[in-house]
Scaffold this motif. Structure first.
Motif, PDB file in Angstrom:
ATOM      1  N   TRP A  49       1.005  -1.252   0.037  1.00  0.00           N
ATOM      2  CA  TRP A  49      -0.044   0.014  -0.052  1.00  0.00           C
ATOM      3  C   TRP A  49       0.886   1.324   0.004  1.00  0.00           C
ATOM      4  O   TRP A  49       0.643   2.173  -0.691  1.00  0.00           O
ATOM      5  CB  TRP A  49      -0.845  -0.057   1.273  1.00  0.00           C
ATOM      6  CG  TRP A  49      -0.370  -0.219   2.637  1.00  0.00           C
ATOM      7  CD1 TRP A  49      -0.290   0.671   3.520  1.00  0.00           C
ATOM      8  CD2 TRP A  49      -0.195  -1.456   3.102  1.00  0.00           C
ATOM      9  NE1 TRP A  49       0.142   0.098   4.681  1.00  0.00           N
ATOM     10  CE2 TRP A  49       0.207  -1.205   4.179  1.00  0.00           C
ATOM     11  CE3 TRP A  49      -0.243  -3.132   2.728  1.00  0.00           C
ATOM     12  CZ2 TRP A  49       0.770  -2.454   5.132  1.00  0.00           C
ATOM     13  CZ3 TRP A  49       0.090  -3.832   3.576  1.00  0.00           C
ATOM     14  CH2 TRP A  49       0.567  -3.734   4.778  1.00  0.00           C
ATOM     15  N   HIS A 100      -3.273  -5.292   1.073  1.00  0.00           N
ATOM     16  CA  HIS A 100      -4.810  -5.298   1.370  1.00  0.00           C
ATOM     17  C   HIS A 100      -5.338  -5.414  -0.214  1.00  0.00           C
ATOM     18  O   HIS A 100      -4.978  -5.048  -1.137  1.00  0.00           O
ATOM     19  CB  HIS A 100      -5.198  -3.962   1.737  1.00  0.00           C
ATOM     20  CG  HIS A 100      -4.879  -3.289   2.736  1.00  0.00           C
ATOM     21  ND1 HIS A 100      -3.597  -2.730   2.971  1.00  0.00           N
ATOM     22  CD2 HIS A 100      -5.244  -3.217   4.386  1.00  0.00           C
ATOM     23  CE1 HIS A 100      -3.388  -2.187   3.947  1.00  0.00           C
ATOM     24  NE2 HIS A 100      -4.118  -2.373   4.864  1.00  0.00           N
ATOM     25  N   TRP A 187      -6.761  -5.185  10.742  1.00  0.00           N
ATOM     26  CA  TRP A 187      -6.622  -3.763  11.759  1.00  0.00           C
ATOM     27  C   TRP A 187      -7.790  -3.100  11.489  1.00  0.00           C
ATOM     28  O   TRP A 187      -8.434  -2.939  10.508  1.00  0.00           O
ATOM     29  CB  TRP A 187      -5.377  -2.984  10.830  1.00  0.00           C
ATOM     30  CG  TRP A 187      -5.551  -1.653  11.321  1.00  0.00           C
ATOM     31  CD1 TRP A 187      -5.192  -1.447  12.629  1.00  0.00           C
ATOM     32  CD2 TRP A 187      -5.592  -0.559  10.760  1.00  0.00           C
ATOM     33  NE1 TRP A 187      -5.215  -0.039  12.962  1.00  0.00           N
ATOM     34  CE2 TRP A 187      -5.628   0.602  11.785  1.00  0.00           C
ATOM     35  CE3 TRP A 187      -6.018  -0.264   9.544  1.00  0.00           C
ATOM     36  CZ2 TRP A 187      -5.755   2.025  11.377  1.00  0.00           C
ATOM     37  CZ3 TRP A 187      -6.257   1.100   9.003  1.00  0.00           C
ATOM     38  CH2 TRP A 187      -6.072   2.271  10.100  1.00  0.00           C
ATOM     39  N   GLU A 231      -4.105  -6.153  14.686  1.00  0.00           N
ATOM     40  CA  GLU A 231      -3.161  -4.992  14.939  1.00  0.00           C
ATOM     41  C   GLU A 231      -3.716  -3.718  15.774  1.00  0.00           C
ATOM     42  O   GLU A 231      -4.636  -2.867  15.266  1.00  0.00           O
ATOM     43  CB  GLU A 231      -2.827  -4.667  13.587  1.00  0.00           C
ATOM     44  CG  GLU A 231      -1.736  -3.399  13.262  1.00  0.00           C
ATOM     45  CD  GLU A 231      -1.272  -3.091  12.132  1.00  0.00           C
ATOM     46  OE1 GLU A 231      -1.281  -3.949  11.244  1.00  0.00           O
ATOM     47  OE2 GLU A 231      -0.806  -2.100  12.040  1.00  0.00           O
ATOM     48  N   LYS A 233      -4.276  -0.170  17.548  1.00  0.00           N
ATOM     49  CA  LYS A 233      -3.789   1.129  16.996  1.00  0.00           C
ATOM     50  C   LYS A 233      -5.071   1.924  18.260  1.00  0.00           C
ATOM     51  O   LYS A 233      -6.097   1.516  18.496  1.00  0.00           O
ATOM     52  CB  LYS A 233      -4.105   1.448  15.633  1.00  0.00           C
ATOM     53  CG  LYS A 233      -3.433   2.881  15.520  1.00  0.00           C
ATOM     54  CD  LYS A 233      -3.462   3.056  13.897  1.00  0.00           C
ATOM     55  CE  LYS A 233      -3.230   4.548  13.717  1.00  0.00           C
ATOM     56  NZ  LYS A 233      -3.271   4.584  12.310  1.00  0.00           N
ATOM     57  N   GLU A 267       2.828  -2.578  15.788  1.00  0.00           N
ATOM     58  CA  GLU A 267       3.438  -1.348  14.908  1.00  0.00           C
ATOM     59  C   GLU A 267       4.006  -0.136  15.927  1.00  0.00           C
ATOM     60  O   GLU A 267       3.236   0.153  16.696  1.00  0.00           O
ATOM     61  CB  GLU A 267       2.309  -0.726  13.928  1.00  0.00           C
ATOM     62  CG  GLU A 267       3.008   0.310  13.287  1.00  0.00           C
ATOM     63  CD  GLU A 267       1.909   0.775  12.025  1.00  0.00           C
ATOM     64  OE1 GLU A 267       1.321  -0.214  11.450  1.00  0.00           O
ATOM     65  OE2 GLU A 267       2.044   1.744  11.821  1.00  0.00           O
ATOM     66  N   HIS A 270       2.113   3.054  16.112  1.00  0.00           N
ATOM     67  CA  HIS A 270       0.832   2.643  16.929  1.00  0.00           C
ATOM     68  C   HIS A 270       1.003   2.763  18.357  1.00  0.00           C
ATOM     69  O   HIS A 270       0.330   3.277  19.224  1.00  0.00           O
ATOM     70  CB  HIS A 270       0.034   1.466  16.588  1.00  0.00           C
ATOM     71  CG  HIS A 270      -0.363   1.414  15.049  1.00  0.00           C
ATOM     72  ND1 HIS A 270      -1.166   0.445  14.447  1.00  0.00           N
ATOM     73  CD2 HIS A 270      -0.251   2.341  14.055  1.00  0.00           C
ATOM     74  CE1 HIS A 270      -1.216   0.531  13.253  1.00  0.00           C
ATOM     75  NE2 HIS A 270      -0.976   1.480  13.011  1.00  0.00           N
ATOM     76  N   ASP A 295       4.801  -4.437  12.512  1.00  0.00           N
ATOM     77  CA  ASP A 295       5.044  -3.384  11.314  1.00  0.00           C
ATOM     78  C   ASP A 295       6.139  -2.683  11.908  1.00  0.00           C
ATOM     79  O   ASP A 295       5.736  -1.662  12.914  1.00  0.00           O
ATOM     80  CB  ASP A 295       3.806  -2.824  11.451  1.00  0.00           C
ATOM     81  CG  ASP A 295       2.723  -3.609  10.446  1.00  0.00           C
ATOM     82  OD1 ASP A 295       2.938  -4.647   9.789  1.00  0.00           O
ATOM     83  OD2 ASP A 295       1.587  -2.859  10.003  1.00  0.00           O
ATOM     84  N   ASP A 306       0.255   9.525  13.054  1.00  0.00           N
ATOM     85  CA  ASP A 306       0.917   8.449  12.719  1.00  0.00           C
ATOM     86  C   ASP A 306       1.669   8.455  11.318  1.00  0.00           C
ATOM     87  O   ASP A 306       0.984   8.624  10.135  1.00  0.00           O
ATOM     88  CB  ASP A 306      -0.319   7.225  12.312  1.00  0.00           C
ATOM     89  CG  ASP A 306       0.359   5.917  12.114  1.00  0.00           C
ATOM     90  OD1 ASP A 306       1.594   5.614  12.468  1.00  0.00           O
ATOM     91  OD2 ASP A 306      -0.397   4.710  11.579  1.00  0.00           O
ATOM     92  N   ASP A 338       5.731  -1.154   7.328  1.00  0.00           N
ATOM     93  CA  ASP A 338       4.527  -0.346   7.037  1.00  0.00           C
ATOM     94  C   ASP A 338       4.825   1.331   7.443  1.00  0.00           C
ATOM     95  O   ASP A 338       4.764   1.752   8.317  1.00  0.00           O
ATOM     96  CB  ASP A 338       3.424  -0.672   8.260  1.00  0.00           C
ATOM     97  CG  ASP A 338       1.946  -0.142   7.895  1.00  0.00           C
ATOM     98  OD1 ASP A 338       1.869   0.477   6.939  1.00  0.00           O
ATOM     99  OD2 ASP A 338       1.178  -0.511   8.805  1.00  0.00           O
TER     100      ASP A 338
END
Ligand code: XUL
Ligand code: CO
Length: 436
Positions: A49, A100, A187, A231, A233, A267, A270, A295, A306, A338
């Motif tokens: 992504w 994704h 996520w 994940e 966050k 992550e 996060h 991540d 972020d 990421d």
């Protein structure tokens, strides 16, 4: 035949003295560390992504990257994007990638059309995996970008959106299974709320618990051997996200009977948003037995967003890998970048340079972590700090064989007056600085 997008097709390892920006200085994938190749320790993955779907927008401005596969509206462009992506994976020599559904296929409108487009790209990926040897670390569903998800996916007040989310997750799990993915990630960017004024917390928890149970049931039904990872966050894009941090996710898993089925993908950025350090989140997951994967990125410590920047701080990364190695290292998880280049970093080579720097930073961090473990002073210090508990009597206390009244009696009859001992924080900080 190469697309010619990148200036080189292979990034060599040239060692610490190299000044070539398109060479590794610390990541020699075959270097042995604690009896294992660096590649097998770190298990690097590129995030599709950020590198290939992100067009350079920010809240105040539109796309800055004018890639030939934008806009994302045709299969032809999606195929070109796949060609360039696998060229980059091979150039970097990463063993893995992640994506994704919405990153890899054009948005053609309805569910059935998008599913067909997605499955066509998945077959292209399957061929490319075979040709290049690059594998899938994890697949996931984008249940946050399209307007249909604005009030949540599993936690939406509209049950038809819940069904649409279930159908989307199913096709992404099927694709991940087809490609031999080692994990499947969830996520929940929109699983939370904007205002409590329109939100029923109890219902949303029940919905999210049911969705995750369906994911686990389906995993077993199709014989998918990958790990299911949540994940955490705390917020962004939602004002509040239910998967706030590792400890909160663990409570959710326990409540829904999933603590032995689901692990976490942690992550760095996060963790910072949640008011924790990366190593806090990793150490918590290891302690709870739910550590899965990471991540890797970094946030700008001043912005409070972020920012998903590439990691470049060796001491920070070293402490993260210290806790990972101490917990036994990755099994099916890995280090997924990421992270995205800044919107002014326009050149194709900037994508390579960002990953090279990040991979070198992680390699240095992991080697420092391994050296700390091999030296043994730090783990021995911690072990020794708790060694009083190893006695049979204190083990009985932990096993529930001694109650509050018996302990009170012991303190009085033995005249116990504990003598505080130094925590030695500065000594330990200096010790760590010898390795990073
Ligand atoms: C968003 C984020 C996602 C997940 C996958 O902050 O980290 O990219 O990793 O959906
Ligand atoms: Co992430």
């Amino acid at each position: 035949m190469s697309t010619g997008f990148f200036p080189v097709d292979r990034i060599p390892y040239e060692g610490p003295d190299s000044t070539n920006p398109l060479a590794f200085r610390h990541y020699d994938k075959d270097e042995m560390v604690m009896g294992k190749r660096l590649e097998d320790h770190l298990r690097f993955a590129v995030a599709y992504w950020h590198s290939f779907a992100y067009e350079g927008q920010d809240p105040f401005g539109g796309p800055t990257f004018l890639r030939p596969w934008f806009p994302n509206d045709s299969m032809e462009r999606a195929r070109l994007k796949a060609d360039v992506a696998f060229e980059m994976f091979s150039a970097l020599g990463v063993p893995f990638y992640c994506f994704h559904d919405a990153d890899i296929r054009p948005d053609l409108g309805g569910f059935a059309e998008n599913k067909r487009a997605y499955e066509e790209i998945i077959e292209i990926f399957a061929r490319k995996q075979e040709e290049t040897g690059v594998r899938l670390l994890w697949g996931t569903a984008n249940l946050f970008s399209h307007r249909r998800w604005m009030a949540g996916a599993a936690t939406n007040p509209d049950p038809e959106v819940f069904a649409y989310a279930a159908a989307t997750i199913k096709s992404c799990m099927d694709a991940t299974h087809r490609l031999g993915g080692e994990n499947y990630v969830l996520w929940g960017g929109r699983e939370g709320y904007e205002t409590l004024l329109n939100t029923d917390l109890a219902r949303e928890d029940q919905q999210m618990g049911r969705m995750l149970n369906m994911v686990v049931e389906y995993k077993h039904k199709i014989g998918f051997k990958g790990q299911i990872l949540v994940e955490p966050k705390p917020q962004e894009p939602s004002k509040h996200q239910y998967d706030y941090d590792v400890a909160t996710v663990y409570g959710f898993l326990k409540r829904h009977g999933l603590e032995n089925e689901v692990r976490v993908n942690i992550e760095q950025g996060h963790a910072i948003l949640a008011g924790h350090s990366f190593e806090h989140e990793i150490a918590t997951a290891v302690a709870l037995g739910i550590f899965g994967s990471i991540d890797m990125n970094r946030n700008d410590y001043q912005s409070g967003w972020d920012t998903d920047q590439f990691p470049n701080n060796v001491p920070e990364v070293a402490l993260a890998y210290y806790h990972i190695l101490k917990g036994g290292g990755f099994t099916q998880g890995g280090t997924n970048f990421d992270a995205r280049i800044r919107r002014q970093s326009l050149d194709p080579e900037d994508l390579l340079i960002a990953h090279i720097g990040a991979m070198d930073t992680c390699a240095r961090g992991l080697k420092a972590a391994a050296a700390m473990l091999e030296d043994g002073t730090l783990p021995a210090f911690v072990e020794n700090r708790y060694s009083g508990w190893n006695d049979a009597y204190w083990q009985d206390v932990l096993a529930g064989k001694v109650g509050l009244d018996a302990l009170a009696e012991k303190v009085i009859s033995e005249g116990i007056e504990p003598e505080p001992r130094s925590g030695k924080q500065e000594y330990l900080e200096n010790l760590v600085n010898r390795f990073v």
